[in-house]
Write an enzyme that holds these catalytic residues in place. Structure first.
Site, mmCIF file in Angstrom:
data_model
loop_
_atom_site.group_PDB
_atom_site.id
_atom_site.type_symbol
_atom_site.label_atom_id
_atom_site.label_comp_id
_atom_site.label_asym_id
_atom_site.label_seq_id
_atom_site.Cartn_x
_atom_site.Cartn_y
_atom_site.Cartn_z
ATOM 1 N N CYS A 263 52.653 93.680 83.616
ATOM 2 C CA CYS A 263 53.407 94.911 83.306
ATOM 3 C C CYS A 263 52.505 95.986 82.704
ATOM 4 O O CYS A 263 52.134 96.956 83.359
ATOM 5 C CB CYS A 263 54.571 94.625 82.366
ATOM 6 S SG CYS A 263 55.843 93.522 83.055
ATOM 7 N N ARG A 264 52.138 95.835 81.431
ATOM 8 C CA ARG A 264 51.458 96.924 80.720
ATOM 9 C C ARG A 264 50.010 97.112 81.127
ATOM 10 O O ARG A 264 49.597 98.247 81.445
ATOM 11 C CB ARG A 264 51.548 96.682 79.203
ATOM 12 C CG ARG A 264 52.964 96.792 78.665
ATOM 13 C CD ARG A 264 53.078 96.214 77.275
ATOM 14 N NE ARG A 264 52.905 94.760 77.284
ATOM 15 C CZ ARG A 264 52.884 93.993 76.216
ATOM 16 N NH1 ARG A 264 52.992 94.550 75.015
ATOM 17 N NH2 ARG A 264 52.755 92.689 76.329
ATOM 18 N N SER A 265 49.206 96.041 81.103
ATOM 19 C CA SER A 265 47.771 96.261 81.365
ATOM 20 C C SER A 265 47.477 96.647 82.818
ATOM 21 O O SER A 265 46.594 97.492 83.046
ATOM 22 C CB SER A 265 46.913 95.089 80.887
ATOM 23 O OG SER A 265 47.195 93.901 81.573
ATOM 24 N N ASP B 113 56.462 95.583 74.751
ATOM 25 C CA ASP B 113 56.556 94.694 75.907
ATOM 26 C C ASP B 113 57.851 94.996 76.669
ATOM 27 O O ASP B 113 58.938 94.841 76.107
ATOM 28 C CB ASP B 113 56.558 93.249 75.390
ATOM 29 C CG ASP B 113 56.551 92.229 76.501
ATOM 30 O OD1 ASP B 113 56.807 92.605 77.667
ATOM 31 O OD2 ASP B 113 56.309 91.048 76.201
ATOM 32 N N ASN C 182 49.639 90.279 81.975
ATOM 33 C CA ASN C 182 48.856 91.036 82.972
ATOM 34 C C ASN C 182 49.692 91.335 84.222
ATOM 35 O O ASN C 182 49.175 91.374 85.337
ATOM 36 C CB ASN C 182 47.552 90.300 83.346
ATOM 37 C CG ASN C 182 46.551 91.158 84.137
ATOM 38 O OD1 ASN C 182 45.771 90.619 84.937
ATOM 39 N ND2 ASN C 182 46.548 92.456 83.950
ATOM 40 N N CYS D 262 47.040 92.750 78.023
ATOM 41 C CA CYS D 262 48.388 92.527 77.500
ATOM 42 C C CYS D 262 48.661 91.025 77.535
ATOM 43 O O CYS D 262 47.717 90.228 77.564
ATOM 44 C CB CYS D 262 49.428 93.332 78.286
ATOM 45 S SG CYS D 262 49.554 92.927 80.031
HETATM 46 P P1 4NP Z 1 52.949 92.205 80.024
HETATM 47 O O1 4NP Z 1 54.489 91.751 80.022
HETATM 48 O O2 4NP Z 1 52.300 91.473 78.877
HETATM 49 O O3 4NP Z 1 53.028 93.674 79.792
HETATM 50 O O4 4NP Z 1 52.397 91.824 81.377
HETATM 51 C C1 4NP Z 1 54.877 90.406 80.034
HETATM 52 C C2 4NP Z 1 54.874 89.703 81.203
HETATM 53 C C3 4NP Z 1 55.286 88.381 81.226
HETATM 54 C C4 4NP Z 1 55.690 87.784 80.053
HETATM 55 C C5 4NP Z 1 55.690 88.498 78.863
HETATM 56 C C6 4NP Z 1 55.267 89.799 78.854
HETATM 57 N N1 4NP Z 1 56.138 86.451 80.061
HETATM 58 O O5 4NP Z 1 56.562 85.952 79.011
HETATM 59 O O6 4NP Z 1 56.055 85.783 81.114
#
Ligand code: 4NP
Length: 162
Positions: free
Chosen positions: A18-20, A130, A16, A13
């Site tokens: 939240c989703r992955s 997201d 790294n 993702c």
């Molecule tokens: P992820 O979510 O891609 O599912 O881990 C996010 C975590 C952090 C950010 C964006 C999405 N960020 O912009 O910091």
């Protein structure tokens, strides 16, 4: 180096956190429940580097914990070109991250690179939204989508690779 003993899956993702990592823990638990740890390796990474070294977002941890998944030991890392040599499946959570991975992909790469939700049951929902800037319900939706696609992916791997 590729682990020739195991089929390997990398979830990717943006951050790294939240989703992955959620997908990592969900598929990891299914693999353990089937006693397939020696046959299947699961990991996760982000295309971005802002959160490298951090544990998953507390909201992702809390929502996953309610369904029995423990994300606390995971730490964010950024995807690297070397990952294309190590993993049989590199599965992105959305099209932006897939596009970034396609830019990084080494010439001649023969592994599978695609969207994780191609293994889910809904052909219209191909991206895990997201949840980072949204509300609590977003984290539940992430879990619902990931749990279903993890079942589909595992069935595919068992049918074709194990
Ligand atoms: P992820 O979510 O891609 O599912 O881990 C996010 C975590 C952090 C950010 C964006 C999405 N960020 O912009 O910091």
């Amino acid at each position: 180096m590729r682990d020739s003993q195991r089929v390997s899956v990398l979830f990717v993702c943006l951050g790294n956190i939240c989703r992955s990592p959620t997908a990592d823990a969900v598929l990891g638990r299914k693999v353990e429940a089937l006693g397939l740890q020696s046959r299947l390796l699961v990991d996760s990474a982000g295309t971005g580097d802002w959160h490298v070294g951090e544990p998953p977002d507390p909201r992702a941890q809390q929502h996953a914990a309610r369904r029995g998944y423990d994300l606390s030991a995971l730490r964010a890392r950024q995807v690297a070109v070397e990952d294309f040599h190590r993993f049989d499946f590199i599965l992105a959570m959305d099209r932006n991250n897939l596009a970034e991975l396609e830019r990084m992909r080494p010439r001649g790469h023969a592994g599978e690179l695609g969207l994780f939700l191609r293994y889910g049951g809904d052909a219209r929902a191909l991206e895990v939204p997201d949840p980072y800037y949204g509300g609590e319900q977003g984290f539940e939706e992430v879990l619902d989508l990931i749990e279903e696609a993890a079942d589909g992916l595992l069935a595919h791997i068992r049918r074709t690779r194990l």
